[in-house]
Design a protein around this motif. Structure first.
Motif, PDB file in Angstrom:
ATOM      1  N   PRO A   1      45.173  34.020  34.926  1.00  0.00           N
ATOM      2  CA  PRO A   1      46.128  35.509  36.579  1.00  0.00           C
ATOM      3  C   PRO A   1      45.432  36.664  36.403  1.00  0.00           C
ATOM      4  O   PRO A   1      45.800  36.947  37.690  1.00  0.00           O
ATOM      5  CB  PRO A   1      47.096  35.215  35.248  1.00  0.00           C
ATOM      6  N   VAL A   2      44.365  37.489  35.530  1.00  0.00           N
ATOM      7  CA  VAL A   2      45.270  38.675  36.363  1.00  0.00           C
ATOM      8  C   VAL A   2      43.349  38.961  36.853  1.00  0.00           C
ATOM      9  O   VAL A   2      43.202  40.313  37.725  1.00  0.00           O
ATOM     10  CB  VAL A   2      44.917  39.815  34.809  1.00  0.00           C
ATOM     11  N   GLU A   3      42.648  37.992  36.531  1.00  0.00           N
ATOM     12  CA  GLU A   3      41.131  38.069  37.112  1.00  0.00           C
ATOM     13  C   GLU A   3      41.109  37.455  38.429  1.00  0.00           C
ATOM     14  O   GLU A   3      41.475  37.612  39.790  1.00  0.00           O
ATOM     15  CB  GLU A   3      40.332  36.313  36.521  1.00  0.00           C
ATOM     16  N   ASN A   4      42.696  36.443  39.054  1.00  0.00           N
ATOM     17  CA  ASN A   4      43.232  36.495  40.395  1.00  0.00           C
ATOM     18  C   ASN A   4      43.607  37.556  41.046  1.00  0.00           C
ATOM     19  O   ASN A   4      43.766  37.338  42.586  1.00  0.00           O
ATOM     20  CB  ASN A   4      43.891  35.078  39.709  1.00  0.00           C
ATOM     21  N   ALA A   5      44.535  37.919  40.220  1.00  0.00           N
ATOM     22  CA  ALA A   5      45.795  38.844  40.687  1.00  0.00           C
ATOM     23  C   ALA A   5      44.418  39.736  41.084  1.00  0.00           C
ATOM     24  O   ALA A   5      45.009  41.642  42.287  1.00  0.00           O
ATOM     25  CB  ALA A   5      46.425  39.990  40.265  1.00  0.00           C
ATOM     26  N   SER A   6      43.027  40.036  40.380  1.00  0.00           N
ATOM     27  CA  SER A   6      43.031  41.457  41.845  1.00  0.00           C
ATOM     28  C   SER A   6      42.117  40.983  42.317  1.00  0.00           C
ATOM     29  O   SER A   6      41.333  41.643  42.840  1.00  0.00           O
ATOM     30  CB  SER A   6      41.778  42.246  40.230  1.00  0.00           C
ATOM     31  N   LEU A   7      41.234  39.982  42.546  1.00  0.00           N
ATOM     32  CA  LEU A   7      40.684  38.983  43.456  1.00  0.00           C
ATOM     33  C   LEU A   7      40.901  38.716  45.029  1.00  0.00           C
ATOM     34  O   LEU A   7      41.297  39.164  46.286  1.00  0.00           O
ATOM     35  CB  LEU A   7      40.430  37.383  43.317  1.00  0.00           C
TER      36      LEU A   7
ATOM     37  N   SER B   1      49.549  42.939  41.470  1.00  0.00           N
ATOM     38  CA  SER B   1      48.485  42.663  39.794  1.00  0.00           C
ATOM     39  C   SER B   1      49.133  43.563  39.395  1.00  0.00           C
ATOM     40  O   SER B   1      49.240  42.636  37.616  1.00  0.00           O
ATOM     41  CB  SER B   1      47.219  42.526  40.753  1.00  0.00           C
ATOM     42  N   THR B   2      49.116  45.240  39.209  1.00  0.00           N
ATOM     43  CA  THR B   2      49.906  45.403  38.100  1.00  0.00           C
ATOM     44  C   THR B   2      51.182  45.087  37.721  1.00  0.00           C
ATOM     45  O   THR B   2      51.262  44.862  36.055  1.00  0.00           O
ATOM     46  CB  THR B   2      50.030  46.806  38.985  1.00  0.00           C
ATOM     47  N   PHE B   3      52.422  45.192  37.933  1.00  0.00           N
ATOM     48  CA  PHE B   3      53.077  44.386  37.863  1.00  0.00           C
ATOM     49  C   PHE B   3      52.803  42.488  36.814  1.00  0.00           C
ATOM     50  O   PHE B   3      53.654  43.041  35.885  1.00  0.00           O
ATOM     51  CB  PHE B   3      54.075  43.956  38.749  1.00  0.00           C
ATOM     52  N   LEU B   4      52.291  42.010  37.305  1.00  0.00           N
ATOM     53  CA  LEU B   4      51.639  41.111  36.605  1.00  0.00           C
ATOM     54  C   LEU B   4      51.295  41.175  34.885  1.00  0.00           C
ATOM     55  O   LEU B   4      51.278  40.665  34.256  1.00  0.00           O
ATOM     56  CB  LEU B   4      50.511  39.802  37.525  1.00  0.00           C
ATOM     57  N   THR B   5      49.892  42.241  35.142  1.00  0.00           N
ATOM     58  CA  THR B   5      49.111  42.812  34.553  1.00  0.00           C
ATOM     59  C   THR B   5      50.883  43.527  33.339  1.00  0.00           C
ATOM     60  O   THR B   5      50.566  43.375  31.598  1.00  0.00           O
ATOM     61  CB  THR B   5      48.314  43.877  34.197  1.00  0.00           C
ATOM     62  N   LYS B   6      51.033  44.719  33.695  1.00  0.00           N
ATOM     63  CA  LYS B   6      51.521  45.172  32.776  1.00  0.00           C
ATOM     64  C   LYS B   6      53.884  44.613  32.281  1.00  0.00           C
ATOM     65  O   LYS B   6      53.980  45.573  31.775  1.00  0.00           O
ATOM     66  CB  LYS B   6      51.991  46.545  33.377  1.00  0.00           C
TER      67      LYS B   6
END
Length: 863
Positions: free
Chosen positions: A284-290, A330-335
């Motif tokens: 998911p975090v790879e995707n959120a950066s892509l 993506s920052t929200f998903l990660t943090k």
């Protein structure tokens, strides 16, 4: 109470500068707003001076915070929670840097640091657009500063302070030794620092050199997406919807290059440090950066369309706006902790959720605010933004997903107002024009990004709506079956688009130019498919055919762009940035398809030993080979031997020495494994790979013996034997071949009067090989001073020499199924992986060459 050994000054200074950066960023944003709105030259100059001073103070504050936190980590000031939680005394300097951005506070600080650096470049080099652009940059800085503020307003926590003390963090609440003899009002003893000998250490998975350099580049890419967004919003705010194009193009190219490089450096880290058997797992975090990168690429291409034809300006505004919003998402998903166990990258929630959602929500509504054409409309939207921001706090529990609806509403409102303000060409593009196919490619990338972010957000939907919409066990295929079709379309468009002219292209001219590259591509692709072969049969014939077609498209992109660069651009590197980038991107497609489509599992279980995996492991027994120590085992073209292992001197980490030998080559790999002592328990492994020009041999530890289940309860049986005598055991016999004694031992720690005895034994298995064992015992002053043991793994034997007296040796023999030392490995062969890595480098270089060319053209235009 005074606490002995605490160094409070760094934390106090750091928190002071956090507050100062918060205030300075707000003052800078407000001052730049006044500059943008003011019509009086003297007033503009006054506010501009205040704005610049405020931003300089903000940048200086961030630098001091950065240096202070590094000082705390470097000097092991474990009175601070951040140092204790993320570092230890055994960390090397490069890993102290990794520890800096392992935590949410440090990564947020890294992000804001890059905003400062890039903002200073805007102040230095772009006086015309400085005020409206830096207003938005400073406003973003205000939100980032609030995320590391770490204060309470009533019961609401604002941010997470990286300088909080360990004794104030709650970490010591469950340490009874700290409480003895003290009252409940002040339970921490004054000398508690004497009991903290070391920190909690950096996650071993992050102790890799890629994690020293990957996060700074990735966060530079994150930070860079703010500037195309800021220029787009500034153009709408000032009504200069055409004049911003030349200014923003170098910024958008820089963002594409750096964000793409950061993402692929993360892929390289995953390839070398994670055990999912590759470089990309649709995490998911790879995707959120892509996703933001795909939208930024779409924006660059629509921007070029507008620059040459006047089409697609609205799309450019939308793509640049969404690119930054998805960085925030993506920052929200990660943090936020919402991903839970769905991602290896995810952080836990530490109190940043409010700022994260507010940051995203406000900037989603900032877009329609600046897109509104009249002051009255802007005030109405500002009031709606404030009301909805407050509403999300109260209505989130009442209406599941209410904040997401608010964000979506902001994007829709932006599209409505932006379409009113931004002019559009009424004439349709010709299907034979370059801009038509460039727009189709941008649209395909945009739709691809929406599909990826939807699949990635399934954990969010599950939490909001209590539904089970997560992908099945084959998560990778859920993405791949769609994205392989995207690769086909993008590969073909990357090949042919440059051969079209803007506005219209005669068919004869197009087919004449594309014919030779098409023919060469067909020959190369046929050679790869027929000779090199891709026989990926995991998901059926239909998917394999799509892989073949995508490979042909990738080869076509490589050949066509190389041909265009050599013919149309006459080999002029300075003017060929786009062709170089597209050439590299074609290599990336080919490298992905070859390395993944021809990936070969070497570790097929031929040993007959089936070791159970952990409960949540996705490993398959038939794809993992168990190696018994010292016993060569066949693995593909190699004879593989588990030679031995060694423990890390300060960490619960074991390095395994695995020797590979083939008729043409030999090498040793050193994968390591450990039971994760940070985060979730379970086996963690760092792979090891052997690199060749055309393939990699890649291996990692997939299972270890369970020490609790493998406890040895068998007993030694002693026999007294002379030279030539035989000892029988269940699988063969042992012969005492030699026996010798020696005085005056040349070994430190023993006296001259001590005597050493050696026994040479031959172990003969029934109908099998023989083994040799040499035993030693040292006696002195009537007692045994030293006694060796030898383990014959293949026969499950442990041997000792207990005593020697008058030519008779007392030999202890123990048979035990639990003495076997083994390790279970997963091994792959990745063919042509270097095509992928080389393609990444070429793509980045080509994009940067294009950026430099645009900067040079802008300078010439100003001159």
């Amino acid at each position: 109470m005074n606490y002995i050994g605490e160094n409070l000054l760094p934390g106090q200074a750091g928190h002071f500068f956090i507050i100062l950066s918060l205030v300075a960023s707000f003052v800078a944003s407000f001052s730049y707003l006044k500059v943008t709105r003011s019509q009086l030259p003297d007033e503009r100059r006054s506010w501009l001076k205040i704005a610049r001073i405020s931003f300089f103070i903000e940048a200086f504050s961030v630098l001091v915070i950065f240096a202070t936190l590094f000082h705390i980590l470097y000097h092991h000031l474990f009175e601070y929670k951040y140092a204790w939680q993320h570092s230890s005394r055994s960390l090397e300097l490069k890993y102290i840097l990794s520890a800096f951005w392992e935590g949410q506070e440090g990564s947020t600080l890294l992000w804001t640091f890059w905003h400062c650096v890039l903002g200073l470049i805007v102040i230095k080099r772009d006086k015309e657009w400085e005020a409206p652009v830096m207003m938005i940059v400073s406003f973003a800085q205000f939100f980032l500063a609030s995320m590391i503020l770490g204060i309470y307003i009533f019961d609401v926590k604002i941010g997470s302070n990286p300088f909080v003390l360990l004794r104030e963090s709650g970490v010591l609440d469950n340490a009874p030794v700290m409480h003895v003899g003290f009252n409940t009002a002040n339970p921490i003893r004054p000398d508690y620092m004497t009991m903290i000998k070391d920190g909690n250490d950096l996650n071993p998975l992050l102790q890799n050199y890629w994690m020293t350099i990957h996060p700074p580049i990735l966060f530079l890419g994150f930070a860079s997406t703010l500037f195309p967004f800021a220029y787009a919003m500034a153009a709408l705010w000032t009504g200069k919807t055409k004049e911003w194009i030349n200014k923003v193009l170098p910024w958008s190219l820089f963002s594409v290059a750096l964000l793409g490089l950061g993402i692929m450096m993360g892929a390289k880290w995953a390839y070398e440090s994670l055990n999912f058997g590759g470089y990309w797992a649709w995490d998911p975090v790879e995707n959120a950066s892509l996703v933001p990168w795909l939208m930024m690429v779409s924006g660059v291409h629509t921007l070029l369309i507008y620059k040459h034809t006047g089409f697609s300006l609205r799309s450019t505004f939308l793509f640049f706006g969404l690119s930054f919003l998805f960085i925030l998402y993506s920052t929200f998903l990660t943090k936020s902790g919402v991903l839970g166990d769905a991602s290896v990258h995810a952080f836990a929630d530490i109190g940043m959720n409010g700022q994260l959602f507010l940051f995203l929500l406000v900037f989603a509504w900032l877009m329609p605010l600046v897109a509104a054409t009249k002051d009255k409309q802007r005030w109405i939207i500002a009031a709606i933004t404030a009301a909805l921001s407050i509403g999300t706090y109260f209505l989130n529990d009442v209406i599941p997903g209410f904040p997401l609806y608010v964000i979506l509403g902001g994007i829709i409102t932006f599209i409505v107002f932006m379409n009113k303000q931004v002019p559009a060409v009424k004439k349709e593009e010709s299907a034979s024009s370059r801009e038509f196919w460039m727009f189709i490619g941008s649209l395909v990338l945009f739709l691809s990004s929406l599909i990826i972010i939807f699949q990635t957000s399934l954990p969010v939907f599950n939490k909001l709506y209590k539904i089970n919409t997560a992908p099945g066990e084959n998560n990778e295929f859920a993405y791949n079956q769609i994205q392989v079709l995207v690769a086909i379309i993008i590969g073909i468009l990357t090949a042919v688009s440059q051969y079209f002219r803007y506005k219209a292209t005669p068919q004869k001219i197009f087919f004449k130019k594309i014919a030779l590259p098409g023919l060469i591509s067909a020959v190369i692709a046929a050679f790869i498919l027929l000779v090199v072969k891709i026989s990926y049969n995991k998901e059926g014939m239909g998917f394999l055919i799509n892989i073949w077609i995508a490979l042909v498209a990738g080869v076509f992109a490589v050949v066509a762009n190389l041909s265009y660069m050599l013919t149309a651009m006459k080999g002029n590197i300075k003017n060929s940035g786009a062709s170089i980038a597209h050439f590299g991107f074609g290599l990336v497609l080919v490298g992905i398809l070859l390395s993944s489509g021809k990936k070969e599992i070497l570790s097929l279980n031929t040993s007959g030993i089936a070791i159970p995996f952990e409960k949540n492991s996705k490993e398959k027994t038939g794809e993992n080979l168990t190696l018994v120590k010292g016993v060569p085992t066949r693995m593909g073209d190699y004879d593989v031997t588990y030679v031995g292992d060694s423990a890390h001197p300060k960490k619960a980490l074991t390095y395994f020495k695995i020797y590979f030998k083939s008729p043409t080559d030999s090498f040793t790999l050193h994968p390591n494994a450990f039971i994760n002592y940070k985060g979730n328990e379970g086996l963690m492994a760092n792979p090891s790979a052997r690199h060749y020009w055309d393939h990699d041999v890649f291996t990692y530890v997939s299972a270890l013996p369970d020490p609790e289940k493998n406890k040895d309860t068998a007993q030694f049986v002693e026999s007294s034997k002379k030279i030539g005598d035989t000892i029988y055991y269940s699988r063969g016999f042992i012969v005492l071949e030699k026996l010798a004694g020696k005085d005056n031992l040349p070994v430190a720690g023993f006296d001259k009067s001590d005597t050493g005895y050696t026994a040479a034994l031959k172990i003969q298995s029934i109908n099998g090989p023989s083994y040799q064992s040499d035993l030693l015992t040292i006696k002195g002053k009537g007692q045994t001073l030293f006694q060796s043991q030898d383990t014959v793994m293949a026969q499950s034997l442990v041997l000792t020499l207990n005593d020697v007296n008058n030519g008779v040796a007392r030999i202890g023999v123990k048979e035990s199924s639990n003495v076997m030392e083994y390790v279970t490995l997963k091994a792959y062969k990745f063919p042509y992986i270097n095509v992928l890595w080389g393609g990444v480098v070429i793509t980045v270089l080509g994009t940067l060459i294009a950026m430099i060319r645009r900067l040079r053209l802008n300078r010439l235009k100003r001159a």
